[in-house]
Design an enzyme around this catalytic site. Structure first.
Site, PDB file in Angstrom:
ATOM      1  N   CYS A  97       0.839  -1.204   0.000  1.00 37.23           N
ATOM      2  CA  CYS A  97       0.000   0.000   0.000  1.00 37.23           C
ATOM      3  C   CYS A  97       0.876   1.256   0.000  1.00 37.23           C
ATOM      4  O   CYS A  97       1.853   1.342   0.739  1.00 37.23           O
ATOM      5  CB  CYS A  97      -0.912  -0.003   1.217  1.00 37.23           C
ATOM      6  SG  CYS A  97      -2.012   1.419   1.267  1.00 37.23           S
ATOM      7  N   CYS A 139       0.320   4.874   6.980  1.00 31.90           N
ATOM      8  CA  CYS A 139      -0.302   4.670   8.299  1.00 31.90           C
ATOM      9  C   CYS A 139       0.721   3.992   9.217  1.00 31.90           C
ATOM     10  O   CYS A 139       1.189   2.886   8.938  1.00 31.90           O
ATOM     11  CB  CYS A 139      -1.548   3.805   8.168  1.00 31.90           C
ATOM     12  SG  CYS A 139      -2.671   4.383   6.879  1.00 31.90           S
ATOM     13  N   CYS A 178       0.528   0.270  10.347  1.00 31.80           N
ATOM     14  CA  CYS A 178       0.102  -0.761   9.394  1.00 31.80           C
ATOM     15  C   CYS A 178       1.263  -1.523   8.745  1.00 31.80           C
ATOM     16  O   CYS A 178       2.097  -0.930   8.049  1.00 31.80           O
ATOM     17  CB  CYS A 178      -0.760  -0.128   8.302  1.00 31.80           C
ATOM     18  SG  CYS A 178      -1.379  -1.373   7.151  1.00 31.80           S
ATOM     19  N   CYS A 196     -16.263  -9.531   5.776  1.00 32.44           N
ATOM     20  CA  CYS A 196     -15.663  -8.257   5.398  1.00 32.44           C
ATOM     21  C   CYS A 196     -14.413  -8.502   4.553  1.00 32.44           C
ATOM     22  O   CYS A 196     -13.552  -9.301   4.935  1.00 32.44           O
ATOM     23  CB  CYS A 196     -15.304  -7.489   6.670  1.00 32.44           C
ATOM     24  SG  CYS A 196     -14.651  -5.852   6.309  1.00 32.44           S
ATOM     25  N   CYS A 249     -19.333  -6.713   3.817  1.00 32.49           N
ATOM     26  CA  CYS A 249     -18.699  -5.450   4.177  1.00 32.49           C
ATOM     27  C   CYS A 249     -17.393  -5.366   3.381  1.00 32.49           C
ATOM     28  O   CYS A 249     -16.781  -6.390   3.073  1.00 32.49           O
ATOM     29  CB  CYS A 249     -18.421  -5.467   5.672  1.00 32.49           C
ATOM     30  SG  CYS A 249     -17.500  -4.046   6.273  1.00 32.49           S
ATOM     31  N   CYS A 271     -19.384   1.642   9.008  1.00 34.26           N
ATOM     32  CA  CYS A 271     -18.575   1.026  10.061  1.00 34.26           C
ATOM     33  C   CYS A 271     -17.334   1.902  10.218  1.00 34.26           C
ATOM     34  O   CYS A 271     -16.539   2.027   9.284  1.00 34.26           O
ATOM     35  CB  CYS A 271     -18.193  -0.390   9.628  1.00 34.26           C
ATOM     36  SG  CYS A 271     -17.022  -1.189  10.730  1.00 34.26           S
ATOM     37  N   ARG A 327     -17.587  -2.956  18.216  1.00 35.03           N
ATOM     38  CA  ARG A 327     -16.817  -4.180  17.898  1.00 35.03           C
ATOM     39  C   ARG A 327     -15.489  -4.215  18.636  1.00 35.03           C
ATOM     40  O   ARG A 327     -14.680  -3.286  18.536  1.00 35.03           O
ATOM     41  CB  ARG A 327     -16.578  -4.281  16.393  1.00 35.03           C
ATOM     42  CG  ARG A 327     -15.846  -5.572  16.006  1.00 35.03           C
ATOM     43  CD  ARG A 327     -15.842  -5.809  14.509  1.00 35.03           C
ATOM     44  NE  ARG A 327     -17.190  -5.793  14.006  1.00 35.03           N
ATOM     45  CZ  ARG A 327     -17.620  -5.013  13.018  1.00 35.03           C
ATOM     46  NH1 ARG A 327     -16.802  -4.202  12.402  1.00 35.03           N
ATOM     47  NH2 ARG A 327     -18.873  -5.062  12.641  1.00 35.03           N
TER      48      ARG A 327
END
Ligand code: SF4
Length: 335
Positions: A54, A58, A61, A98, A130, A190, A262
């Site tokens: 990616c 972040c 991550c 998801c 999702c 979400c 969650r």
């Protein structure tokens, strides 16, 4: 019945967040019982359909290409592989599936067309579908909705003030724009965040303030504890205590009474007793399966045993309530 409010102030949320923890749990448990069946917990399965590589930065991550974390990069999975995984998730008790792709944003290309086919196929199995695919335009959100997408995950991660310390390759407003597109397309929202990234209590309160003052509360609010991964800038962050998780969960429950809260990343390090405290404080959803995108998660049979111990049953898919399709059930396993 506690009213649903979107006009919370920072002071009000801080008062709740900073209240004595046992009192906070008691109040949250009371509100939880007004709006939800405390014996029900939603079970979701998360599958990484495109892993690593990616371009974003972040700091938490392992999938960011710029960090050397050993995550194996995988191109987008094939539709039939994903549908097989979804069937397996359904058979083991999940009502929500998801699919996550490590993209900055969705592009209108063949990969997106494949994701639309995945959404269509998983929806046809009776699961709530999702996706978490990064930033979306209005028209992409609409295409996902038309393919049968039920919910879209797009976390705020942290407060607006602390955001620039964690991510520099996009802005908080970019995040909010995507949430707006998702909402406008009629997809369930979400959105939550991560604690344990070096943020202050005030930042945690700030993130909850943003979520609870959106025009409509997110239907799902994931609360994650950072799982520090070697090679990321946050690799040396200390583990957050269960009391910090409980405080976040209980505050979220009190200010967003109807939302599903969650208990997400970080659960693998929690005992059954710690998870039970989180359920008491108002958490009513978990991720199942042995992986959360790329980090570890408790095994499904451990969760089944925990559900039996705590007399909890998996919640059927919300969409089943509309269609009358029977609830999925965990097999009864002897203790
Ligand atoms: S959290 Fe998502 S956007 Fe950020 S680096 Fe990881 S995969 Fe990319």
């Amino acid at each position: 019945m506690t009213p649903i409010r979107t006009d919370w102030t920072r002071e009000e949320i801080a008062d709740i967040y900073n209240s004595p923890v046992l009192d906070l749990i008691y109040r949250a448990a009371t509100v939880h019982r007004q709006h939800h069946d405390p014996q029900e917990v939603q079970v979701c399965t998360l599958l990484s359909v495109k892993t690593g590589g990616c371009p974003e930065d972040c700091a938490y991550c392992p999938q960011a290409a710029r960090y050397h974390t050993g995550v194996k990069v995988h191109k987008l999975m094939e539709v039939d592989e994903v549908l097989t995984a979804a069937q397996r998730a359904k058979d083991s008790g999940s009502s929500r599936f998801c699919m996550g792709a490590a993209w900055r944003e969705v592009r209108d290309n063949r990969d997106f067309d494949k994701v639309l086919q995945m959404v269509h196929g998983v929806n046809a199995m009776g699961l709530e579908v999702c996706c978490t695919l990064g930033m979306l335009t209005e028209s992409q959100a609409q295409k996902l909705k038309d393919a049968g997408l039920y919910a879209y995950n797009h976390n705020l991660d942290t407060s607006e003030d602390y955001y620039g310390d964690i991510i520099t390759t996009r802005t908080y407003d970019d995040r909010l724009d995507t949430l707006g597109h998702v909402r406008q397309a009629g997809i369930s929202v979400c959105s939550g965040g991560i604690i344990g990234m070096g943020e202050s209590h005030n930042d945690r309160i700030g993130m909850l303030l943003t979520l609870s003052t959106l025009p409509q509360h997110p239907e799902s609010v994931p609360v994650n504890a950072l799982v520090p991964v070697e090679g990321t800038p946050l690799e040396d962050q200390p583990r957050v205590s269960v009391w910090e998780m409980v405080r976040m969960i209980a505050t979220a429950r009190l200010i967003m009474p109807k939302s599903i809260v969650r208990l997400s990343a970080g659960r693998v390090r929690m005992s059954v007793e710690e998870q039970a405290l989180c359920f008491l404080a108002g958490a009513n959803s978990i991720f199942a399966g042995d992986k959360l995108l790329t980090t570890a998660n408790p095994e499904t049979d451990q969760d089944q045993a925990m559900f039996q111990t705590l007399n909890i049953r998996p919640r059927k898919a919300f969409k089943d309530a509309e269609t009358g399709v029977p609830a999925v059930q965990f097999e009864q396993i002897p203790l």
